[in-house]
Scaffold this active site. Structure first.
Site, PDB file in Angstrom:
ATOM      1  N   SER A 156       0.821  -1.335   0.097  1.00  0.00           N
ATOM      2  CA  SER A 156       0.032   0.037   0.106  1.00  0.00           C
ATOM      3  C   SER A 156       0.872   1.209   0.035  1.00  0.00           C
ATOM      4  O   SER A 156       1.979   1.184   0.701  1.00  0.00           O
ATOM      5  CB  SER A 156      -0.945   0.024   1.402  1.00  0.00           C
TER       6      SER A 156
ATOM      7  N   HIS B  67      -7.652   0.021   6.061  1.00  0.00           N
ATOM      8  CA  HIS B  67      -7.061  -1.305   6.271  1.00  0.00           C
ATOM      9  C   HIS B  67      -7.201  -1.690   7.813  1.00  0.00           C
ATOM     10  O   HIS B  67      -7.760  -2.747   8.030  1.00  0.00           O
ATOM     11  CB  HIS B  67      -5.631  -1.648   5.704  1.00  0.00           C
TER      12      HIS B  67
END
Length: 451
Positions: free
Chosen positions: A303, A377
């Site tokens: 990410s 997340h």
């Protein structure tokens, strides 16, 4: 009579009429007043067939408005299609006296802005859902300067939360055989790592060690809502450039992979901002991949960390930090600093700990992590697992995060517990490696040696 056929017939006639009017050189462009009157007529309609035609006509008029006229229309929506205070007062007085379900329902009805019923009726048009998503996108672009229009956005969000709930979403795998009309949208909507051309797209979709999945909604056809790109990998990936070049992990046969790496998650519809799809998407993709490839042991993201470089720049201005630390951060301003191996290694010893502090300790006004990707997340139940130095050395990666990338790990047995701890206490689940880095950052801030 087949009502879907009748709906399509009315919409077709309405679209043809609108197109004919637009083509007429004598016809002036519509103004917001015409749209308001069309909306009033739609609310007054008591027939399904006539409502379909009126909804299509109102949306066609709206789509012909100039930006200024759209803003004027939103002003009228806020003022003229709100809930009626007198009706609320009367319903509340009735409820206080009777205290029964009928009076309670009447109070609920009175409290609902008339806009919500208007949006439901506009949704009768065959393309009504997609048109309303576009209308909300127009509205979102104005909210910063026009906070008085926020009530309209709340109505949209309330309705879209029901219309786009998980039960209506359809998961599809995207591959090189997917229709070109959808593939073009994947190229256009990719928001994390730009897809440069069709060859670039093919590298991401056609290899045996790649997967891509998207959510669709029956009411908006072939418009994807959100999609995720996956690389099947040996071990947890730490750098994005090899993945984008198709050189990652050395895995040619999917059966040899032990890791599914989510390296790009893109929301496609700006008008659905704030309507959560990503958590459902990741969890369902994990299920799909687990069934297809039961040998997979790790489900992890690679990410970006948008906003981290800006935070680092702010730390440089903090005179409470040791001068040596601020001088080290100043080196990030030098061109091509990452190409000097010795300098990059030295900076990594400073920036990685600061990233751990940024991701685990820096909070917004709601007490949640400052970084939006981290909120996403962690809120889904992932663990902040590893901080990868020089994970993205593209111009964008260097500009937004000093080249940093992060692995968020989804451990199936821990997802629910992590989610509950995050929701209840804003607890950041992280690995021991990340905790050690955060402790190192605290020492750096005090000018203590970490060797």
């Amino acid at each position: 009579m087949n009502m879907s056929f009748l709906q399509e017939l009315f919409n077709s006639i309405t679209r043809r009429d609108a197109l004919r009017r637009r083509r007429s050189t004598d016809a002036p462009p519509p103004d917001h007043g015409q749209v308001v009157e069309a909306c009033r007529a739609l609310l007054a309609s008591d027939g399904e067939a006539s409502s379909i035609a009126l909804a299509s006509g109102a949306l066609a008029l709206y789509q012909g408005l100039s930006p200024d006229e759209k803003e004027a229309f939103f002003e009228r929506l806020a003022a003229d299609f709100a809930a009626e205070p007198e009706a609320i007062d009367g319903a509340y007085a009735d409820y206080r006296e009777r205290r029964d379900n009928d009076s309670l329902q009447a109070l609920f009805t009175a409290c609902e802005p008339r806009r919500q019923e208007l949006f439901r009726r506009l949704n009768l048009a065959s393309d009504g859902t997609h048109a309303l998503v576009g209308m909300r996108e127009d509205l979102l672009g104005r909210l910063r300067d026009r906070p008085d229009l926020a009530g309209i956005d709340q109505d949209f969000a309330h309705l879209f939360g029901s219309w786009f709930n998980r039960g209506f979403l359809v998961l599809r795998r995207i591959d090189w055989n997917t229709p070109a009309s959808i593939l073009e949208k994947i190229i256009r909507y990719e928001a994390v790592h730009e897809i440069k051309d069709w060859d670039d797209l093919r590298r991401r979709l056609d290899a045996r060690n790649r997967r891509c999945f998207a959510f669709f909604h029956p009411a908006i056809g072939d418009e994807p809502l959100i999609f995720v790109e996956v690389a099947l990998h040996q071990g947890l990936p730490s750098r994005i450039q090899p993945i984008l070049a198709g050189e990652d992990g050395g895995v040619e046969d999917p059966e040899d992979a032990d890791t599914a790496a989510f390296f790009g998650i893109s929301n496609c519809q700006t008008g659905l901002r704030g309507i959560s799809f990503g958590n459902f998407l990741i969890k369902q993709v994990v299920q799909e991949l687990s069934q297809e490839l039961p040998q997979l042991r790790h489900f992890v993201t690679l990410s970006p960390v948008p906003g981290f470089a800006q935070w680092l720049a702010e730390q440089r201005q903090n005179e409470g930090l040791p001068g040596e630390l601020r001088e080290a951060l100043a080196e990030l301003e030098a061109p091509n600093w990452h190409e000097d191996a010795a300098q990059a290694e030295r900076l990594g010893g400073v920036v990685r700990p600061l990233a751990a502090r940024y991701l685990t300790e820096e909070k917004n006004r709601h007490g949640l992590p400052l970084n939006a990707v981290a909120r996403f997340h962690l809120g889904n139940g992932a663990e902040l697992h590893r901080i990868n130095w020089l994970g993205d050395v593209s111009p964008k990666g260097l500009q937004q995060a000093a080249g940093l990338m992060v692995n968020y790990l989804y451990v199936l047995d821990d997802i629910e517990r992590n989610h509950e701890n995050y929701t209840a206490n804003a607890t950041v689940a992280c690995s021991s490696e990340v905790r050690d880095l955060a402790r190192k950052a605290r020492k750096l801030a005090k000018g203590e040696t970490t060797r």
